[in-house]
Write a protein that holds these residues in place. Sequence first.
Motif, PDB file in Angstrom:
ATOM      1  N   SER A 121       0.847  -1.201   0.000  1.00  0.00           N
ATOM      2  CA  SER A 121       0.000   0.000   0.000  1.00  0.00           C
ATOM      3  C   SER A 121       0.879   1.246   0.000  1.00  0.00           C
ATOM      4  O   SER A 121       1.983   1.246   0.555  1.00  0.00           O
ATOM      5  CB  SER A 121      -0.938   0.022   1.207  1.00  0.00           C
ATOM      6  OG  SER A 121      -0.216   0.245   2.401  1.00  0.00           O
ATOM      7  N   LEU A 146      -3.951   0.551  -2.577  1.00  0.00           N
ATOM      8  CA  LEU A 146      -3.629  -0.804  -2.138  1.00  0.00           C
ATOM      9  C   LEU A 146      -3.525  -1.716  -3.356  1.00  0.00           C
ATOM     10  O   LEU A 146      -4.441  -1.773  -4.181  1.00  0.00           O
ATOM     11  CB  LEU A 146      -4.706  -1.320  -1.182  1.00  0.00           C
ATOM     12  CG  LEU A 146      -4.498  -2.717  -0.603  1.00  0.00           C
ATOM     13  CD1 LEU A 146      -3.238  -2.760   0.269  1.00  0.00           C
ATOM     14  CD2 LEU A 146      -5.722  -3.146   0.210  1.00  0.00           C
ATOM     15  N   GLN A 195       0.443   5.300   0.859  1.00  0.00           N
ATOM     16  CA  GLN A 195      -0.435   6.280   1.489  1.00  0.00           C
ATOM     17  C   GLN A 195       0.160   7.673   1.282  1.00  0.00           C
ATOM     18  O   GLN A 195       1.302   7.933   1.656  1.00  0.00           O
ATOM     19  CB  GLN A 195      -0.592   5.961   2.972  1.00  0.00           C
ATOM     20  CG  GLN A 195      -1.597   6.839   3.700  1.00  0.00           C
ATOM     21  CD  GLN A 195      -1.799   6.378   5.141  1.00  0.00           C
ATOM     22  OE1 GLN A 195      -1.566   5.205   5.481  1.00  0.00           O
ATOM     23  NE2 GLN A 195      -2.227   7.298   5.988  1.00  0.00           N
ATOM     24  N   ASN A 224      -7.659   4.113   7.448  1.00  0.00           N
ATOM     25  CA  ASN A 224      -7.320   5.412   8.026  1.00  0.00           C
ATOM     26  C   ASN A 224      -8.379   6.428   7.616  1.00  0.00           C
ATOM     27  O   ASN A 224      -8.711   6.562   6.441  1.00  0.00           O
ATOM     28  CB  ASN A 224      -5.935   5.852   7.525  1.00  0.00           C
ATOM     29  CG  ASN A 224      -5.401   7.052   8.293  1.00  0.00           C
ATOM     30  OD1 ASN A 224      -6.153   7.911   8.697  1.00  0.00           O
ATOM     31  ND2 ASN A 224      -4.091   7.087   8.479  1.00  0.00           N
ATOM     32  N   ASP A 226      -5.926  11.370   3.681  1.00  0.00           N
ATOM     33  CA  ASP A 226      -4.949  10.617   2.906  1.00  0.00           C
ATOM     34  C   ASP A 226      -5.642   9.914   1.750  1.00  0.00           C
ATOM     35  O   ASP A 226      -6.833   9.603   1.801  1.00  0.00           O
ATOM     36  CB  ASP A 226      -4.255   9.554   3.776  1.00  0.00           C
ATOM     37  CG  ASP A 226      -3.515  10.164   4.956  1.00  0.00           C
ATOM     38  OD1 ASP A 226      -2.510  10.846   4.717  1.00  0.00           O
ATOM     39  OD2 ASP A 226      -3.972   9.951   6.103  1.00  0.00           O
ATOM     40  N   SER A 227      -4.858   9.664   0.708  1.00  0.00           N
ATOM     41  CA  SER A 227      -5.282   8.757  -0.359  1.00  0.00           C
ATOM     42  C   SER A 227      -4.385   7.536  -0.270  1.00  0.00           C
ATOM     43  O   SER A 227      -3.150   7.653  -0.310  1.00  0.00           O
ATOM     44  CB  SER A 227      -5.132   9.413  -1.734  1.00  0.00           C
ATOM     45  OG  SER A 227      -6.159  10.342  -1.968  1.00  0.00           O
ATOM     46  N   THR A 228      -5.009   6.362  -0.102  1.00  0.00           N
ATOM     47  CA  THR A 228      -4.249   5.120   0.028  1.00  0.00           C
ATOM     48  C   THR A 228      -4.533   4.236  -1.175  1.00  0.00           C
ATOM     49  O   THR A 228      -5.694   3.989  -1.523  1.00  0.00           O
ATOM     50  CB  THR A 228      -4.626   4.385   1.320  1.00  0.00           C
ATOM     51  OG1 THR A 228      -4.332   5.223   2.444  1.00  0.00           O
ATOM     52  CG2 THR A 228      -3.832   3.088   1.445  1.00  0.00           C
ATOM     53  N   GLY A 263      -3.525   1.058   5.953  1.00  0.00           N
ATOM     54  CA  GLY A 263      -3.786   2.451   5.619  1.00  0.00           C
ATOM     55  C   GLY A 263      -5.158   2.716   5.052  1.00  0.00           C
ATOM     56  O   GLY A 263      -5.646   3.846   5.120  1.00  0.00           O
ATOM     57  N   ASN A 264      -5.803   1.684   4.480  1.00  0.00           N
ATOM     58  CA  ASN A 264      -7.132   1.939   3.928  1.00  0.00           C
ATOM     59  C   ASN A 264      -8.209   1.928   5.001  1.00  0.00           C
ATOM     60  O   ASN A 264      -9.382   2.068   4.710  1.00  0.00           O
ATOM     61  CB  ASN A 264      -7.480   0.959   2.813  1.00  0.00           C
ATOM     62  CG  ASN A 264      -7.385  -0.485   3.266  1.00  0.00           C
ATOM     63  OD1 ASN A 264      -6.939  -0.770   4.380  1.00  0.00           O
ATOM     64  ND2 ASN A 264      -7.794  -1.402   2.389  1.00  0.00           N
TER      65      ASN A 264
END
Length: 444
Positions: free
Chosen positions: A50, A100, A52, A92, A96-98, A89-90
């Motif tokens: 991932s 994956l 982020q 979160n 943010d843009s995560t 992180g997804n």
Amino acid sequence: MQKDDASTLLKYDISTDPATVNISGDNNPDTAKIIIQVKADTNVLCKYISIQVPVGPDATDMYSVNPLPNSSSDNSDWVPTNDFVPGMGNDNSGNDSTFLYKHTNDGYTVDSDVTFTINGTVNDEAGTAQIMIREISATVDDGTYQIRPMTHNITKVATQDTFYLNSAVVAYLDTPGVPVALLDRNRGFQLNWQSNGSDFKLFIGGTGGQPIDLGTQSFYQVSAGLTSDTTYIIQAQKDSDYLNLEYTVSINAPDAGFTSLSANTFTDLSQGSTKILGSQHILAQGGQVDTAYWHATSDGFVIASIYPIFSSDLGITNEITLATIITGTNSFTISCIADNLGQAYNSLSIPVKQGDVFSYLCGTSSGEPGMTTTFIWVGLGTGMPTTTVGSESDKQLVQKAKNDMNAYFSKRKQKAEDFITAFETAFEKTLQPAAKEQLIKKLL
């Protein structure tokens, strides 16, 4: 699977394109790519990676929220996924843009390179943004999968605003803010544009004149509107730099302009009004006019007018004034007779074709200056005739016209003399020469 802060097992080579990341400026968005190259390692098993990236308006954010950044992979073994994987992180909820990516290779062995690319619009605050990379990985020997994170800082720098001039658009004065592509005739409008220049000038196509100095004003109003398509050139200045932007205002049912127009059958000008005549230009004027030769650069008319213009004209009596126009092989003559009964005025209009040579002359029965004679040119359009040297045939035609004019005056004088002689014979009396000459002039 364990979650800890163990170092990543895979090697990541991180760069940006461009190498120096510039922040966006007003009306000048700047984009940048984050390029993450992952080397193959057959000793490593990896299920997910991932990336982020912080998004938002702050100095610690990388990209703007609108539009959000996007990502891609150059290896079909790694595909984007919406799997919910805690700790990657997804989950979160921050700004943010995560992105994956799931490893689809059987056994998860990392046996080929992969490059991930993040692309977005950099925000407008200089600073340092930290991206987070996580992998769920294990060694082949161990087989225990863990979330292994790493961070990387990207510096964003402020640069001098790029000089720009763009987004020209027109709107009616009575509906401001509503762009219009095709304007109505004679309807007022405003031309607007966007620029960070400090001074503006406007050139209007077809006028060939000096530009309009608008100062800091980034718009231009035409309150009376237009009747034909018109091209404007906007010039912006910033320090010692200049930019130009061309914009054509298009009119619905515009007046048409042609360099050349030919009709194979006929042209119907009965609808509306027609404007083809140019201005009047006086070629010569006076009680005596020298002969001149002219070359017609367009179709037009030559007008000869014998008419009192000056106060001295009104005192002329016992005089005949002739004016002749010569064009092609033809000559055309008018006369003005001034006697004790008054003055009779006259005028003549002769068409002349483009390319023809024409000339004129005038004379009086006494040889003295006569009634004021004016020769005028009225062209079709803006064509003005130019002076030229007459050919031998042109000069012969002028000489013939002069001879005809002198013969006319001589014939009239001879008839007057014959009448006075007959008068003397009838009354058996001889007149004094001065009295005889005065009577002849009155008869002329």
